[in-house]
Motif scaffolding. Structure first.
Motif, PDB file in Angstrom:
ATOM      1  N   ASN A 172      30.420 -23.845  74.400  1.00 23.72           N
ATOM      2  CA  ASN A 172      29.251 -24.211  75.186  1.00 23.72           C
ATOM      3  C   ASN A 172      29.524 -24.046  76.667  1.00 23.72           C
ATOM      4  O   ASN A 172      30.494 -24.558  77.193  1.00 23.72           O
ATOM      5  CB  ASN A 172      28.892 -25.666  74.887  1.00 23.72           C
ATOM      6  CG  ASN A 172      27.549 -26.038  75.473  1.00 23.72           C
ATOM      7  OD1 ASN A 172      27.393 -26.017  76.678  1.00 23.72           O
ATOM      8  ND2 ASN A 172      26.616 -26.399  74.628  1.00 23.72           N
ATOM      9  N   TRP A 173      28.644 -23.296  77.322  1.00 22.78           N
ATOM     10  CA  TRP A 173      28.708 -23.158  78.787  1.00 22.78           C
ATOM     11  C   TRP A 173      27.327 -23.459  79.326  1.00 22.78           C
ATOM     12  O   TRP A 173      26.426 -22.636  79.275  1.00 22.78           O
ATOM     13  CB  TRP A 173      29.152 -21.760  79.175  1.00 22.78           C
ATOM     14  CG  TRP A 173      29.205 -21.554  80.643  1.00 22.78           C
ATOM     15  CD1 TRP A 173      30.176 -21.961  81.499  1.00 22.78           C
ATOM     16  CD2 TRP A 173      28.217 -20.905  81.440  1.00 22.78           C
ATOM     17  NE1 TRP A 173      29.861 -21.609  82.777  1.00 22.78           N
ATOM     18  CE2 TRP A 173      28.664 -20.966  82.782  1.00 22.78           C
ATOM     19  CE3 TRP A 173      27.008 -20.287  81.164  1.00 22.78           C
ATOM     20  CZ2 TRP A 173      27.935 -20.425  83.814  1.00 22.78           C
ATOM     21  CZ3 TRP A 173      26.287 -19.751  82.216  1.00 22.78           C
ATOM     22  CH2 TRP A 173      26.758 -19.823  83.512  1.00 22.78           C
ATOM     23  N   TYR A 174      27.142 -24.665  79.825  1.00 24.85           N
ATOM     24  CA  TYR A 174      25.833 -25.094  80.321  1.00 24.85           C
ATOM     25  C   TYR A 174      24.736 -24.841  79.301  1.00 24.85           C
ATOM     26  O   TYR A 174      23.671 -24.331  79.597  1.00 24.85           O
ATOM     27  CB  TYR A 174      25.481 -24.405  81.638  1.00 24.85           C
ATOM     28  CG  TYR A 174      26.182 -25.010  82.821  1.00 24.85           C
ATOM     29  CD1 TYR A 174      26.010 -26.351  83.130  1.00 24.85           C
ATOM     30  CD2 TYR A 174      27.013 -24.247  83.621  1.00 24.85           C
ATOM     31  CE1 TYR A 174      26.657 -26.912  84.221  1.00 24.85           C
ATOM     32  CE2 TYR A 174      27.664 -24.815  84.710  1.00 24.85           C
ATOM     33  CZ  TYR A 174      27.481 -26.146  85.001  1.00 24.85           C
ATOM     34  OH  TYR A 174      28.118 -26.694  86.076  1.00 24.85           O
ATOM     35  N   GLY A 175      25.011 -25.189  78.040  1.00 24.58           N
ATOM     36  CA  GLY A 175      23.999 -25.060  77.016  1.00 24.58           C
ATOM     37  C   GLY A 175      23.869 -23.664  76.450  1.00 24.58           C
ATOM     38  O   GLY A 175      23.066 -23.418  75.577  1.00 24.58           O
ATOM     39  N   THR A 176      24.678 -22.725  76.910  1.00 21.37           N
ATOM     40  CA  THR A 176      24.589 -21.357  76.429  1.00 21.37           C
ATOM     41  C   THR A 176      25.778 -21.055  75.537  1.00 21.37           C
ATOM     42  O   THR A 176      26.903 -21.408  75.858  1.00 21.37           O
ATOM     43  CB  THR A 176      24.583 -20.374  77.612  1.00 21.37           C
ATOM     44  OG1 THR A 176      23.509 -20.725  78.472  1.00 21.37           O
ATOM     45  CG2 THR A 176      24.408 -18.948  77.136  1.00 21.37           C
ATOM     46  N   LEU A 177      25.554 -20.404  74.402  1.00 21.65           N
ATOM     47  CA  LEU A 177      26.625 -20.098  73.478  1.00 21.65           C
ATOM     48  C   LEU A 177      27.124 -18.684  73.706  1.00 21.65           C
ATOM     49  O   LEU A 177      26.369 -17.727  73.575  1.00 21.65           O
ATOM     50  CB  LEU A 177      26.129 -20.265  72.038  1.00 21.65           C
ATOM     51  CG  LEU A 177      25.641 -21.668  71.683  1.00 21.65           C
ATOM     52  CD1 LEU A 177      25.175 -21.704  70.238  1.00 21.65           C
ATOM     53  CD2 LEU A 177      26.714 -22.695  71.925  1.00 21.65           C
ATOM     54  N   TYR A 178      28.389 -18.567  74.058  1.00 22.82           N
ATOM     55  CA  TYR A 178      28.982 -17.261  74.257  1.00 22.82           C
ATOM     56  C   TYR A 178      30.179 -17.107  73.325  1.00 22.82           C
ATOM     57  O   TYR A 178      31.051 -17.977  73.307  1.00 22.82           O
ATOM     58  CB  TYR A 178      29.464 -17.089  75.701  1.00 22.82           C
ATOM     59  CG  TYR A 178      28.357 -17.076  76.710  1.00 22.82           C
ATOM     60  CD1 TYR A 178      27.283 -16.219  76.554  1.00 22.82           C
ATOM     61  CD2 TYR A 178      28.383 -17.916  77.816  1.00 22.82           C
ATOM     62  CE1 TYR A 178      26.259 -16.191  77.472  1.00 22.82           C
ATOM     63  CE2 TYR A 178      27.358 -17.893  78.739  1.00 22.82           C
ATOM     64  CZ  TYR A 178      26.299 -17.027  78.559  1.00 22.82           C
ATOM     65  OH  TYR A 178      25.293 -17.004  79.479  1.00 22.82           O
ATOM     66  N   PRO A 179      30.261 -16.024  72.556  1.00 20.48           N
ATOM     67  CA  PRO A 179      31.424 -15.839  71.701  1.00 20.48           C
ATOM     68  C   PRO A 179      32.677 -15.554  72.517  1.00 20.48           C
ATOM     69  O   PRO A 179      32.634 -14.831  73.498  1.00 20.48           O
ATOM     70  CB  PRO A 179      31.046 -14.617  70.864  1.00 20.48           C
ATOM     71  CG  PRO A 179      29.569 -14.447  71.042  1.00 20.48           C
ATOM     72  CD  PRO A 179      29.265 -14.987  72.407  1.00 20.48           C
ATOM     73  N   GLY A 296      20.030 -21.819  73.192  1.00 23.21           N
ATOM     74  CA  GLY A 296      20.848 -20.730  72.668  1.00 23.21           C
ATOM     75  C   GLY A 296      20.825 -19.490  73.530  1.00 23.21           C
ATOM     76  O   GLY A 296      21.120 -18.387  73.059  1.00 23.21           O
ATOM     77  N   ALA A 297      20.477 -19.657  74.808  1.00 20.96           N
ATOM     78  CA  ALA A 297      20.305 -18.505  75.687  1.00 20.96           C
ATOM     79  C   ALA A 297      21.626 -17.853  76.064  1.00 20.96           C
ATOM     80  O   ALA A 297      22.636 -18.519  76.262  1.00 20.96           O
ATOM     81  CB  ALA A 297      19.578 -18.938  76.962  1.00 20.96           C
ATOM     82  N   GLN A 298      21.583 -16.537  76.126  1.00 17.20           N
ATOM     83  CA  GLN A 298      22.628 -15.754  76.773  1.00 17.20           C
ATOM     84  C   GLN A 298      21.946 -15.106  77.975  1.00 17.20           C
ATOM     85  O   GLN A 298      21.152 -14.184  77.844  1.00 17.20           O
ATOM     86  CB  GLN A 298      23.214 -14.716  75.811  1.00 17.20           C
ATOM     87  CG  GLN A 298      23.927 -15.364  74.631  1.00 17.20           C
ATOM     88  CD  GLN A 298      24.562 -14.353  73.705  1.00 17.20           C
ATOM     89  OE1 GLN A 298      24.665 -13.171  74.040  1.00 17.20           O
ATOM     90  NE2 GLN A 298      24.992 -14.799  72.548  1.00 17.20           N
ATOM     91  N   TRP A 299      22.258 -15.623  79.154  1.00 18.17           N
ATOM     92  CA  TRP A 299      21.499 -15.329  80.363  1.00 18.17           C
ATOM     93  C   TRP A 299      21.846 -13.946  80.916  1.00 18.17           C
ATOM     94  O   TRP A 299      23.013 -13.569  80.987  1.00 18.17           O
ATOM     95  CB  TRP A 299      21.795 -16.366  81.438  1.00 18.17           C
ATOM     96  CG  TRP A 299      21.662 -17.795  81.047  1.00 18.17           C
ATOM     97  CD1 TRP A 299      22.477 -18.511  80.216  1.00 18.17           C
ATOM     98  CD2 TRP A 299      20.672 -18.724  81.513  1.00 18.17           C
ATOM     99  NE1 TRP A 299      22.050 -19.807  80.137  1.00 18.17           N
ATOM    100  CE2 TRP A 299      20.955 -19.977  80.918  1.00 18.17           C
ATOM    101  CE3 TRP A 299      19.588 -18.608  82.391  1.00 18.17           C
ATOM    102  CZ2 TRP A 299      20.182 -21.112  81.172  1.00 18.17           C
ATOM    103  CZ3 TRP A 299      18.824 -19.737  82.640  1.00 18.17           C
ATOM    104  CH2 TRP A 299      19.110 -20.964  82.029  1.00 18.17           C
ATOM    105  N   TYR A 300      20.839 -13.236  81.377  1.00 17.67           N
ATOM    106  CA  TYR A 300      21.043 -11.943  82.032  1.00 17.67           C
ATOM    107  C   TYR A 300      21.601 -12.137  83.431  1.00 17.67           C
ATOM    108  O   TYR A 300      21.109 -12.962  84.211  1.00 17.67           O
ATOM    109  CB  TYR A 300      19.704 -11.200  82.114  1.00 17.67           C
ATOM    110  CG  TYR A 300      19.723  -9.962  82.997  1.00 17.67           C
ATOM    111  CD1 TYR A 300      20.605  -8.920  82.739  1.00 17.67           C
ATOM    112  CD2 TYR A 300      18.840  -9.836  84.071  1.00 17.67           C
ATOM    113  CE1 TYR A 300      20.610  -7.778  83.542  1.00 17.67           C
ATOM    114  CE2 TYR A 300      18.834  -8.698  84.864  1.00 17.67           C
ATOM    115  CZ  TYR A 300      19.730  -7.674  84.600  1.00 17.67           C
ATOM    116  OH  TYR A 300      19.743  -6.553  85.389  1.00 17.67           O
ATOM    117  N   ILE A 301      22.621 -11.361  83.764  1.00 17.11           N
ATOM    118  CA  ILE A 301      23.201 -11.358  85.105  1.00 17.11           C
ATOM    119  C   ILE A 301      22.762 -10.082  85.813  1.00 17.11           C
ATOM    120  O   ILE A 301      23.102  -8.982  85.392  1.00 17.11           O
ATOM    121  CB  ILE A 301      24.750 -11.410  85.057  1.00 17.11           C
ATOM    122  CG1 ILE A 301      25.227 -12.507  84.104  1.00 17.11           C
ATOM    123  CG2 ILE A 301      25.309 -11.602  86.463  1.00 17.11           C
ATOM    124  CD1 ILE A 301      24.759 -13.887  84.454  1.00 17.11           C
TER     125      ILE A 301
END
Length: 705
Positions: A172-179, A296-301
């Protein structure tokens, strides 16, 4: 005779190919620039400029240091350990004639000085080197590129992309799940040491931010994700094509950040945004809408913004956070000058395996009707409405509806500052025109919402100003009615929107920790006779901060017939107000204004001051931080100016409608009798403002790590 002819053609073809290869072998100028140096480390940029007449397809360069060693890189696949070799990623492998590709490195000086090596490779015809940033006296290095403990990337060929993946656990990174590849994220940038909350098997590429060094690739029988089953037009050939912390668009030197050239921008991607031929006018359902699209967001950079941030001292601390992409004129959708358009950003989001991207819809006729700094290209009337709908909204909707992007949750921020102006600023002629029932803000906003509503992966959030604008009881009630009725008139009625967004480009803090509890009561030193909100700074406004305001707004909208799951967003990109002047306790003064001024964290001279204030980066983007709030987001990219500080700086050749607003002039005393508080030397709205960026980073709260 035919055989002889065929042989002749074959030889000619081979000769042609060999000549082309020879010309390509030495077609580029390869340079190394030292951008920054501190006591223990350095940051450099390698540039490859194609001075030939044919495209370079694929490139590899190399170099070595005497003492320096690389600890991190981006925009290239780095191999070796002195000497080093860097090769192209999928998206920057082609360099057209006259264009450049750049990639960055960060390293340790190992007790020596920062070296400037010679760059060699088959594409290099000549090499140059330079040092563009003076050595600083800082005792510590800037943060390494966030979110990854290594710049290594595991490559997965397109043929096995759906069936192979890294063994992962989701952290978990600020509510975002990153593998990632480990069960604890040791050394993972901002969330260093964050423990994992679940395990899973990825179904396509490893992590959108690169994988931890040493991770292998294993076969998997997991079901494929939407990313793996998307149309062939969006399948990526390898995980190294992901625009991640190890492949963010390389930053120009700090001295050139304010004006990134077209050629340097276009080199970031070989995509062309000048054509809309692949856009689809049909609406393809992406499934039912989510209650909260950020879960479950993976945010665009955004690589363009990220590159500018990375070029600034301390910029690596924020460069890998999500910021919104602003479509602030028709020409921004599909630029012809080589800069990125909407499709470029959406495609880059797919490259990153992101599933959430914010797009600001901001081009109403008579835009920003009460100010001058961000006036738009369209004027009120038949022509303005026709162009807004046909050339702007319809084109946006067509691109959003492309099945290629169905895996993206597109967060549409609808027309900042528009409808709120109809509540408070009808004495301004341009706002009076914008109140027109046929061509004004309301009918055109309804049109926009109606066009986006059928596209189920588009989530529209309508702008509601901020607490220092619509927070007064009278303004609040009028705004709820006007904005609510405007939305109800759209095709989907109250369901046309996912929610509302406040504080867009604003500075109002989330909380006033020493004052919020007194917003509707007497201040302690008055003996009960004087309300705290009577202070000059609040002027009877009962909402001192944004969480108070958006909570009340949400409740009012539900009472007005909107769904009980309606969501709120708050722009926290500039409302941190950290630094040495941040109060640490409630004042003990018995004088109301002194009590408030000593207790408030908002350090503006007046709540109405909006242009280039000396704020600080606020809470980082995160999901569901407070009940009823879908997310804290960064709508205004930190570092972009609010408006020009002087008339001489106010001309924008791309958007000449923008003007000079005296509220951006640091020498001006406005109607409230207070100085604007604006920073000096700021460029035109939307352009990069280096001093403003540094101010925000230095004044961040919570402090940046």
């Amino acid at each position: 005779m035919k055989m002889s002819l065929r042989k002749t053609l074959g030889v000619a073809s081979l000769l042609s190919l060999s000549l082309a290869a020879a010309s390509q072998a030495h077609a580029a100028v390869c340079s190394y620039t030292l951008n920054n140096e501190w006591n223990t480390g350095f940051q450099g940029t390698v540039s490859i400029t194609n001075n030939g007449t044919t495209a370079i397809n694929g490139w590899t360069v190399g170099w070595s240091y005497a003492n320096n060693r690389i600890t991190n890189s981006w925009n290239a696949t780095l191999t070796g350990n002195n000497p080093y070799s860097a090769s192209a990623l999928n998206w920057n492998s082609t360099i057209q004639p006259g264009q450049s590709v750049t990639f960055g490195v960060q390293g340790n000086k190992n007790g020596s000085t920062a070296e400037i090596p010679t760059i060699t490779g088959s594409v290099c015809s000549s090499v140059t080197s330079s040092s563009s940033v003076p050595t600083t006296s800082s005792s510590s290095a800037p943060s390494s590129t966030p979110r990854s403990s290594s710049s290594s990337v595991v490559s997965i060929s397109s043929s096995s992309q759906a069936s192979q993946c890294a063994a992962v656990s989701q952290c978990n990174w600020y509510g975002t799940l990153y593998p990632t590849c480990t069960t604890t994220v040791s050394g993972w940038g901002y969330e260093n040491g964050k423990s994992c909350i679940s395990t899973a098997t990825c179904a396509a590429q490893p992590s959108p931010f690169g994988v931890v060094a040493g991770c292998g690739v294993t076969s998997s029988s997991a079901t494929t994700s939407s990313a793996a089953t998307s149309s062939s037009s969006s399948v990526r050939s390898s995980s190294s094509s992901i625009l991640s912390s190890s492949s963010i668009a390389t930053s120009p030197s700090s001295s050139s950040v304010a004006s990134v050239s077209s050629s340097s921008v276009v080199s970031i991607s070989s995509r062309s945004s000048s054509s809309l031929s692949s856009s689809s006018s049909s609406v393809t359902s992406a499934g039912p809408r989510m209650d909260n699209p950020f879960v479950g967001a993976q945010w665009y950079i955004d690589p363009i913004w990220s590159a500018k941030a990375m070029a600034e001292t301390g910029g690596s601390k924020v460069a890998n956070y999500n910021t919104a992409v602003w479509m602030d004129r028709i020409g921004a959708i599909a630029p012809t000058d080589g800069s990125w358009g909407l499709r470029d950003h959406l495609d880059a989001a797919l490259d990153q395996n992101a599933n959430v991207i914010q797009v600001v819809v901001y081009d109403l006729p008579n835009r920003d009707c009460h100010a001058l700094a961000s006036n738009g290209e369209l004027t009120q009337g038949v022509e303005g409405t026709t162009r807004y709908r046909a050339e702007y909204v319809d084109v946006l909707a067509s691109i959003f509806a492309d099945p290629k992007y169905r895996s993206l949750r597109i967060i549409a921020i609808i027309e900042p500052d528009s409808l709120p102006n109809l509540v408070t600023n009808l004495s301004t002629p341009a706002c009076q025109q914008a109140a027109d029932a046929t061509h004004g803000y309301v009918p055109n906003t309804r049109y926009t919402l109606s066009k986006f509503y059928p596209i189920t992966n588009v989530y529209s959030y309508v702008d509601i100003g901020h607490s220092g604008w619509l927070g007064w009881t009278d303004n609040f009630g009028k705004a709820v009615t006007l904005i609510g009725d405007a939305i109800k008139g759209a095709t989907g009625g109250v369901n046309s929107v996912a929610g509302f967004v406040s504080n867009t480009s604003g500075y109002t803090p989330l909380y006033e920790p020493f004052l919020d509890s007194l917003a509707n009561s007497a201040f302690p030193g008055s003996g009960g006779g004087t309300q705290t909100r009577q202070a000059k700074f609040y002027e009877w406004n009962p909402h001192f901060s944004e969480v108070s305001f958006v909570t009340a707004w949400r409740n009012a909208m539900i009472s007005a017939g909107f769904p009980s799951n309606i969501g709120m967003l708050v722009d926290t990109s500039r409302n941190g107000w950290g630094g040495a002047n941040r109060p640490t306790a409630q004042s003990t003064s018995t004088v109301l204004d002194t009590f408030v001024d000593q207790s408030r964290i908002d350090r503006r001279a007046h709540r109405g001051n909006w242009c280039n204030q000396r704020g600080g980066v606020g809470e980082r983007p995160q999901v569901a931080p407070v009940a009823g709030i879908d997310a804290y987001v960064w709508v205004k990219p930190p570092g972009e100016s609010d408006g020009a500080a002087s008339l001489e700086l106010s001309y924008d050749p791309q958007d000449p409608a923008k003007g000079f607003d005296r509220n951006c002039d640091p020498t001006f005393t406005n109607a409230s009798g207070t100085n604007t508080g604006a920073m000096p030397n700021a460029p035109v709205a939307g352009r990069w403002f280096s001093a403003g960026f540094k101010q925000l980073v230095d004044n961040a709260y919570p402090p940046l790590e």
